[in-house]
Scaffold this motif. Structure first.
Motif, short mmCIF file in Angstrom:
data_model
loop_
_atom_site.label_atom_id
_atom_site.label_comp_id
_atom_site.label_asym_id
_atom_site.label_seq_id
_atom_site.Cartn_x
_atom_site.Cartn_y
_atom_site.Cartn_z
N ASP A 26 0.87 -1.18 0.00
CA ASP A 26 0.00 0.00 0.00
C ASP A 26 0.90 1.22 0.00
O ASP A 26 1.62 1.47 0.98
N PHE A 27 0.89 1.98 -1.10
CA PHE A 27 1.82 3.09 -1.23
C PHE A 27 1.65 4.11 -0.11
O PHE A 27 2.63 4.53 0.52
N ALA A 28 0.42 4.52 0.17
CA ALA A 28 0.19 5.52 1.21
C ALA A 28 0.64 5.03 2.57
O ALA A 28 1.15 5.81 3.40
N ALA A 113 -1.02 9.84 -2.83
CA ALA A 113 -1.65 8.77 -2.05
C ALA A 113 -1.48 7.42 -2.71
O ALA A 113 -1.48 6.38 -2.04
N THR A 114 -1.35 7.42 -4.03
CA THR A 114 -1.18 6.17 -4.76
C THR A 114 -0.10 6.33 -5.82
O THR A 114 0.14 7.43 -6.32
N LYS A 116 2.03 3.57 -8.93
CA LYS A 116 2.32 2.25 -9.45
C LYS A 116 3.81 2.14 -9.73
O LYS A 116 4.48 3.14 -10.02
N CYS A 171 8.37 0.90 0.51
CA CYS A 171 8.31 1.59 -0.78
C CYS A 171 9.71 2.06 -1.16
O CYS A 171 10.32 2.85 -0.44
#
Length: 215
Positions: A26-28, A113-114, A116, A171
């Motif tokens: 989950d990036f956030a 917030a997001t 890819k 991340c």
């Protein structure tokens, strides 16, 4: 359905229920900060605490080492940089608990917030700098890293107090500037736990989490 096929189907269903669930990246979540967490990279200690900016709840990451302290203040998501604070240097006769310089950002440098894997984005902002010693206020542009690419989610293996530990779904970001680049890793609850700065292919600066004071 034959009895053999029925037993096989039931067994597969039960094994699926018993298998552990692995959370997807989950990036956030990578930028979340947990108050009370404190850790060291060997030369500095970073501590996360609750704070307030403009009457609104925020989170501060205070970095201390070599008699020098500073703090970054973030919104509750951890993705927005609201302020940077530099404190007095006790060895030079300053008050180590009193800010000597405060940068307030509006608009704030913000991670999306997001994102890819492979996606590129920029982090920019501007604000005002208060010099408490000179009682002056001046405009400023955010001068931190700005041109990022999200490399992807990674399980980062490190040694914590000489014992192996894996931070799942960190991340990994890369950022370029002039003739160099930096590689950074963010872990949920901790913030940035690994950093490498390169000039060409030569590593200039690197640090990573090496011990945990509190979590």
């Amino acid at each position: 359905m034959s009895s053999v096929l029925l037993r096989t189907t039931l067994a597969l269903g039960l094994s699926a229920l018993a298998a552990p669930a692995f959370a997807a990246g989950d990036f956030a979540a990578c930028f979340t900060l947990t108050p009370g967490v404190s850790w060291s990279n060997g030369s500095e200690t970073l501590s996360i605490s609750e704070a307030t900016v403009g009457g609104q709840p925020a989170l501060a990451v205070t970095t201390s080492g070599g008699g020098v302290s500073s703090a970054t203040v973030h919104d509750q998501s951890g993705r927005q940089l609201l302020a940077e604070i530099r404190y007095g240097i006790a060895a030079w006769g300053g008050d180590a608990a009193a800010p000597i310089m405060t940068d307030m950002f509006d608009p704030a440098p913000t991670f999306p917030a997001t994102a890819k894997p492979g996606e590129r984005f920029t982090v920019t902002g501007k604000g005002e700098r208060t010099n408490h010693a000179e009682d002056t206020v001046s405009d400023l542009e955010y001068d931190g890293f700005s041109d990022y690419t999200f490399v992807g989610f990674e399980d980062l293996d490190v040694e914590i107090d000489f014992k192996p530990r894996t931070f799942a779904n960190t991340c990994h970001l890369t950022t370029t500037f002039e003739d160099g680049r930096a590689e950074v890793w963010y872990a949920p609850g901790f913030g940035r736990i690994k950093f490498q700065r390169y000039s060409g292919d030569s590593l200039l600066i690197g640090d990573e989490i090496s011990s945990i004071v509190n979590e």
